[in-house]
Design a protein around this motif. Structure first.
Motif, short mmCIF file in Angstrom:
data_model
loop_
_atom_site.label_atom_id
_atom_site.label_comp_id
_atom_site.label_asym_id
_atom_site.label_seq_id
_atom_site.Cartn_x
_atom_site.Cartn_y
_atom_site.Cartn_z
N LEU A 90 0.83 -1.20 0.00
CA LEU A 90 0.00 0.00 0.00
C LEU A 90 0.87 1.25 0.00
O LEU A 90 1.80 1.37 0.79
N GLY A 103 -3.61 4.44 -1.70
CA GLY A 103 -3.95 3.93 -3.00
C GLY A 103 -4.67 2.60 -2.87
O GLY A 103 -4.83 2.07 -1.76
N PRO A 104 -5.08 2.01 -4.00
CA PRO A 104 -5.83 0.75 -3.97
C PRO A 104 -4.98 -0.46 -3.63
O PRO A 104 -5.52 -1.53 -3.35
N TYR B 36 -10.01 3.72 9.58
CA TYR B 36 -10.01 3.39 8.17
C TYR B 36 -10.84 2.13 7.97
O TYR B 36 -10.93 1.28 8.85
N GLN B 38 -11.40 -1.17 5.13
CA GLN B 38 -10.79 -1.87 4.01
C GLN B 38 -11.73 -2.95 3.50
O GLN B 38 -12.11 -3.85 4.25
N ASN B 41 -9.32 -6.96 -1.01
CA ASN B 41 -8.40 -6.64 -2.10
C ASN B 41 -8.42 -5.17 -2.49
O ASN B 41 -8.22 -4.83 -3.66
N ARG B 42 -8.65 -4.32 -1.52
CA ARG B 42 -8.64 -2.88 -1.76
C ARG B 42 -7.73 -2.19 -0.76
O ARG B 42 -7.33 -2.75 0.26
N GLY B 43 -7.43 -0.93 -1.07
CA GLY B 43 -6.66 -0.14 -0.12
C GLY B 43 -7.51 0.32 1.04
O GLY B 43 -8.69 -0.03 1.14
N LEU B 44 -6.92 1.11 1.92
CA LEU B 44 -7.64 1.62 3.07
C LEU B 44 -8.34 2.93 2.72
O LEU B 44 -7.75 3.81 2.11
N PHE B 46 -10.17 6.25 4.24
CA PHE B 46 -10.27 7.09 5.43
C PHE B 46 -11.74 7.33 5.78
O PHE B 46 -12.55 7.67 4.91
N LEU B 88 -13.34 -4.77 6.84
CA LEU B 88 -12.32 -4.79 7.90
C LEU B 88 -12.06 -3.35 8.32
O LEU B 88 -11.82 -2.48 7.47
N PHE B 90 -9.92 -0.60 10.70
CA PHE B 90 -8.66 -0.38 11.41
C PHE B 90 -8.70 0.95 12.14
O PHE B 90 -9.03 1.99 11.55
N PHE B 101 -1.19 0.96 13.36
CA PHE B 101 -2.54 0.42 13.25
C PHE B 101 -2.82 -0.61 14.34
O PHE B 101 -1.91 -1.30 14.81
#
Lengths: 111, 111
Positions: A90, A103-104, B36, B38, B41-44, B46, B88, B90, B101
């Motif tokens: 990430l 980012g993704p 955050y 999630q 299969n993705r980013g975090l 905000f 998910l 965080f 985290f």
């Protein structure tokens, strides 16, 4: 509009074969971060840049390197990937409001 | 050291019910706290942050969090959960610009 872009989204490499992951930002901010997130774990900071000043976390393996040729781009190089390096990587940017935007991610598979 | 703890690995809630995801913190000085989310299969993404000011912080997608200094907590809440909130979550604290985290809490909202 995407602010932090990571390419590729999925990367497959072979054990020991060098790989480079890319991150770019449209925000023109000074601080960029690389995190490693293994399955079902929290993201772990690898290193960050304040402008061109590189800051490596103490426990980041030497196998991981980074380059930041300009404000917009940052690269993560894994010189000799091992099976244990399979993870989601990430990239994040620190905004002017002290918030990190991510980012993704790039999911790395090591065969 | 700046750290956060998420005591629950998983939280289950029925759609339409209120939800709470717990986070406690341990910091020296004034904390910068974040939530955050999630998706697989993705980013975090905000959600919200507390830096100073009102103890009740409102964020994206109807989420809010309450900063409680006496209990050193920063629990995430939503009055009415949606199935699409399943993800998910965080909690994080800013430490010298980087984020530390918690381990994450998996939220499952059932129809």
């Amino acid at each position: 509009d995407a602010m932090v872009i990571q390419n590729p989204r999925y990367q497959v490499t072979q054990f020991g074969k060098p790989v480079t992951l890319s991150c770019s930002q449209t925000l023109n901010h000074n601080v960029m971060y690389w995190y490693q997130q293994k399955s079902s774990q929290a993201p772990k900071l690898l290193f960050h840049y304040y402008d061109k000043d590189f800051n490596n976390e103490a426990d980041t393996p030497d196998n991981f390197q980074s380059r930041r040729p300009n404000t917009s781009f940052c690269f993560l190089d894994i010189r000799s990937p091992g099976l244990g390096d399979a993870a989601m990587y990430l990239c994040a940017v620190l905004s002017s409001t002290d918030t990190q935007y991510f980012g993704p991610g790039t999911r790395l598979t090591v065969l | 050291a700046q750290s956060v703890a998420q005591p629950e690995d998983q939280v289950n809630v029925a759609e339409g019910n209120p939800l709470t995801v717990k986070c406690t913190y341990s910091v020296s000085g004034n904390p910068y706290l974040f939530w955050y989310v999630q998706y697989p299969n993705r980013g975090l993404q905000f959600l919200l942050k507390y830096i100073t000011g009102d103890n009740l912080v409102k964020g994206s997608y109807g989420f809010e969090a309450e900063f409680n200094k006496s209990q050193t907590s920063f629990h995430l809440k939503k009055p009415s959960a949606l199935v699409s909130d399943s993800a998910l979550y965080f909690c994080a604290v800013s430490a010298s610009g980087a984020l530390n985290f918690g381990k994450g809490t998996s939220l499952l909202v059932t129809p």
